[in-house]
Design a protein around this motif. Structure first.
Motif, PDB file in Angstrom:
ATOM      1  N   VAL A  38     -17.564 -21.020  14.834  1.00 51.80           N
ATOM      2  CA  VAL A  38     -17.669 -19.761  15.558  1.00 51.80           C
ATOM      3  C   VAL A  38     -16.576 -19.657  16.622  1.00 51.80           C
ATOM      4  O   VAL A  38     -16.181 -20.647  17.225  1.00 51.80           O
ATOM      5  N   HIS A  74     -14.990 -16.207  13.114  1.00 50.82           N
ATOM      6  CA  HIS A  74     -15.248 -17.484  12.448  1.00 50.82           C
ATOM      7  C   HIS A  74     -13.890 -17.996  11.988  1.00 50.82           C
ATOM      8  O   HIS A  74     -13.239 -17.367  11.154  1.00 50.82           O
ATOM      9  N   LEU A  81     -22.523 -13.027  12.992  1.00 46.86           N
ATOM     10  CA  LEU A  81     -21.781 -13.427  11.794  1.00 46.86           C
ATOM     11  C   LEU A  81     -22.170 -12.569  10.598  1.00 46.86           C
ATOM     12  O   LEU A  81     -21.309 -12.116   9.831  1.00 46.86           O
TER      13      LEU A  81
END
Length: 173
Positions: A59, A71, A20
């Motif tokens: 996610v 995401h 991320l």
């Protein structure tokens, strides 16, 4: 957790942070989303999104290999936007996975979940007018542009092109 043909949509866990943070730290990938984030801003984004857990923002994991590719999910529309308090869908997919259809598959999974589990009559999405890829995805999802709700996003007041924002809506089927 939601499972689609190729994806698992789930809450983030600590092990997702490197993927991320790399996605949110990518200047090209974030060009239409406010710019690359440093580690502290990434952590703040995760903390803010943790508060959206009842709506479902998380996610996107690829079933084939467990890689985090994005995401995506639902959240309340942000203050200082025309959709404040309304149900919003948003997405970001890491640049190596652009063009794979993952954003559409994940967004459709969340829309299907919303229609089955939420009472709202519509779901909204906002983006910079210049973000052609997201606008095309909104249209492929069946969303329609609502010009009367276009606005200048105050979070990007230092960048007039990025601040020029559009609003899309999809009604409950």
């Amino acid at each position: 957790m939601i499972r689609t043909e190729r994806l698992i949509l789930r809450p983030p866990v600590a092990g997702d942070r490197p993927a991320l943070y790399a996605m949110w730290g990518d200047p090209l990938g974030m060009a239409d989303l406010g710019g690359a984030k440093d580690k502290a801003a990434c952590a703040a984004t995760l903390a803010r999104h943790a508060g959206y857990a009842p709506l479902g923002f998380g996610v996107v994991e690829r079933c084939a290999d467990g890689r985090v590719v994005g995401h995506v999910g639902l959240k309340p529309g942000a203050p200082d936007t025309p959709i404040v308090g309304l149900l919003e869908i948003g997405w970001i997919v890491a640049r190596p996975f652009w063009g794979s259809g993952y954003a559409r598959e994940a967004a459709q999974g969340w829309l299907d979940w919303a229609w089955a589990n939420r009472a709202e009559p519509a779901v909204y999405a906002i983006t910079a007018r210049r973000n052609v890829a997201s606008r095309r995805l909104m249209e492929r999802l069946g969303m329609r542009h609502v010009p009367a709700m276009d606005f200048l996003h105050p979070a990007h007041s230092d960048d007039p092109d990025l601040a020029d924002s559009v609003t899309y809506r999809i009604d409950r089927p």
